[in-house]
Design an enzyme around this catalytic site. Structure first.
Site, short mmCIF file in Angstrom:
data_model
loop_
_atom_site.label_atom_id
_atom_site.label_comp_id
_atom_site.label_asym_id
_atom_site.label_seq_id
_atom_site.Cartn_x
_atom_site.Cartn_y
_atom_site.Cartn_z
N GLU A 175 -0.04 -4.31 9.59
CA GLU A 175 -0.98 -4.87 8.61
C GLU A 175 -2.27 -4.07 8.44
O GLU A 175 -3.36 -4.62 8.47
CB GLU A 175 -1.33 -6.31 8.99
N GLU A 287 10.15 -10.25 10.36
CA GLU A 287 9.55 -11.53 10.77
C GLU A 287 9.96 -12.63 9.81
O GLU A 287 9.13 -13.37 9.28
CB GLU A 287 8.01 -11.41 10.81
C1 XIL Z 1 1.79 -14.71 15.29
C2 XIL Z 1 2.44 -15.50 16.41
O1 XIL Z 1 3.66 -16.03 15.95
C3 XIL Z 1 1.52 -16.61 16.87
O2 XIL Z 1 2.06 -17.27 18.02
C4 XIL Z 1 0.14 -16.05 17.20
O3 XIL Z 1 -0.75 -17.11 17.51
C5 XIL Z 1 -0.41 -15.25 16.04
O4 XIL Z 1 0.52 -14.24 15.67
N1 XIL Z 1 2.30 -11.36 11.49
C6 XIL Z 1 2.61 -10.71 12.67
C7 XIL Z 1 2.86 -11.50 13.89
O5 XIL Z 1 2.76 -9.49 12.66
O6 XIL Z 1 2.46 -10.82 15.05
C8 XIL Z 1 2.20 -12.86 13.84
O7 XIL Z 1 2.60 -13.60 14.98
C9 XIL Z 1 2.55 -13.57 12.56
C10 XIL Z 1 2.08 -12.77 11.37
#
Ligand code: XIL
Length: 378
Positions: A175, A287
């Site tokens: 990101e 994701e």
């Molecule tokens: C999220 C996790 O799922 C949560 O448990 C944590 O509190 C915050 O991060 N994009 C990403 C992930 O790249 O690392 C994130 O994961 C969700 C959004």
């Protein structure tokens, strides 16, 4: 015909593999039969001819979802346990400054089950402790660029050595793009974001890839982001990926896949996958989850209404139909869900804290949802 064979083969094999997993698994209930009465097949088996199927997990979900994961996926990623905040909570680069325990448990689980393990992540603007950017007197964000880059290099070197031959690819940078430009509000950008390479790429981004390449030339290096499947963010990600690839620093693109059942555009996702692949890059969906709420809607549902369960199934079905298309499947090196069952999802805390979402293929009791069957039968 070809497709039918996959389904039949998958179900036959699965009858054994899921059975074993559940027998060994402890607290979880046995899977319910599918709509036509068949046992719940394994997505990992069904999709073997296409790409690995993965899921994010942590220590808590190894305990509560381990059997389901063992039955369904052949790739894992740490939901949080490889992020700076967990793995490198205090300053310094001595063994005692690292906390490898939770991530090691995940990697061991992957190895015990013959699964791949992805690395997530080395650079992100969230979940990084303040010490990384603090100057000598502790003032926030007062470290020099050289100090921040030195800490980054130590961190990357230590992690890549620790997980060598165990983690096959890393989300090196996560990101770094905002909706309009680079993510200038990131502490990385504020301290080490100036660009000396002549192509506008912030130095911390390029350096992270350089450091990773230097330590382990064989591990696959990914840039991972959301919203890069379309619009101007796609164009900027594409240009940046092309530049990094030309420098020999990039192997793959991760499209996160946090979408809503109301707004995902599967065809656009397919096009983006093929465009990134045209640069000679691997592409992964890293994701995946499909919120049952519209963006901007802060209402809350006590259960999943049938019409939303239907729409979710339709969207998942459309996405995986695109993923299986020849050109897309060739480009796609993995599809990872951000969780496996609705009893554990980060969307219960985001974007509305404390609101229950149901974005995954299995319900809170680990039973397959309509969405599961839309992905598993074609
Ligand atoms: C999220 C996790 O799922 C949560 O448990 C944590 O509190 C915050 O991060 N994009 C990403 C992930 O790249 O690392 C994130 O994961 C969700 C959004």
């Amino acid at each position: 015909m070809r497709d039918r064979v996959h389904v039949l083969v998958g179900i036959t094999i699965l009858a054994t593999s899921a059975g074993n997993a559940f027998a060994a698994g402890g607290t979880e209930s046995a899977p319910a039969p599918g709509p036509a009465g068949e046992a719940v097949p394994s997505l990992a088996v069904l999709y073997k001819p296409y790409f690995p199927i993965g899921a994010a997990l942590g220590g808590a979900t190894i305990a509560t979802q381990g059997a389901l994961l063992a039955a369904q996926v052949n790739s894992l990623v740490a939901e949080n346990d490889m992020k700076w905040e967990v793995i490198h909570p205090v300053s310094g680069n001595e063994p005692a400054d690292y906390n490898f325990g939770p991530a090691d448990k995940i990697v061991a689980f992957a190895q015990d089950h013959g699964m791949l393990a992805r690395g997530h992540n080395l650079v992100w603007h969230q979940q990084v402790p303040a010490w990384v950017f603090a100057g000598a007197d502790g003032t926030p964000l007062s470290a020099t660029k050289a100090e921040v880059l030195a800490r980054l290099q130590e961190h990357i070197t230590t992690l890549l050595r620790h997980f060598k031959d165990e983690v096959y690819c890393w989300d090196v940078v996560n990101e770094a793009l905002s909706d309009r430009s680079w993510r200038t509000d990131s502490p990385w950008h504020k301290t080490a974001g100036s660009s000396t390479g002549g192509d506008g790429i912030p130095d911390y981004v390029e350096k992270a890839f350089e450091y990773a390449r230097e330590v382990d030339p064989s591990v696959k290096l990914f840039y991972n982001d959301y919203g890069i499947e379309s619009g101007s963010k796609f164009e900027r990600a594409f240009a940046f990926a092309k530049a990094l690839k030309a420098k020999g620093l990039l192997d793959g693109i991760g499209i996160q896949g946090h979408w809503s059942i109301y707004s995902v555009d599967p065809k656009a996702v397919g096009r983006a996958i093929e465009r990134f692949a045209s640069l000679g890059l691997q592409v992964q969906i890293t994701e995946l989850d499909l919120s049952v709420y519209r963006w901007g809607d802060s209402s809350s549902l006590a259960s999943l209404p049938p019409d939303r369960a239907e729409l979710q199934a339709r969207r998942y079905g459309e996405l995986f139909r695109v993923f299986r298309e020849e050109g897309v499947a060739r480009a796609l090196a993995g599809v990872t869900f951000w969780g496996i069952a609705d009893d554990h999802t980060w969307l219960d805390h985001f974007p509305v804290a404390g609101r229950k979402d149901r974005p995954l293929l299995f319900d809170e009791r680990h039973q397959p949802k309509k969405a599961f069957w839309a992905v598993a039968r074609w």
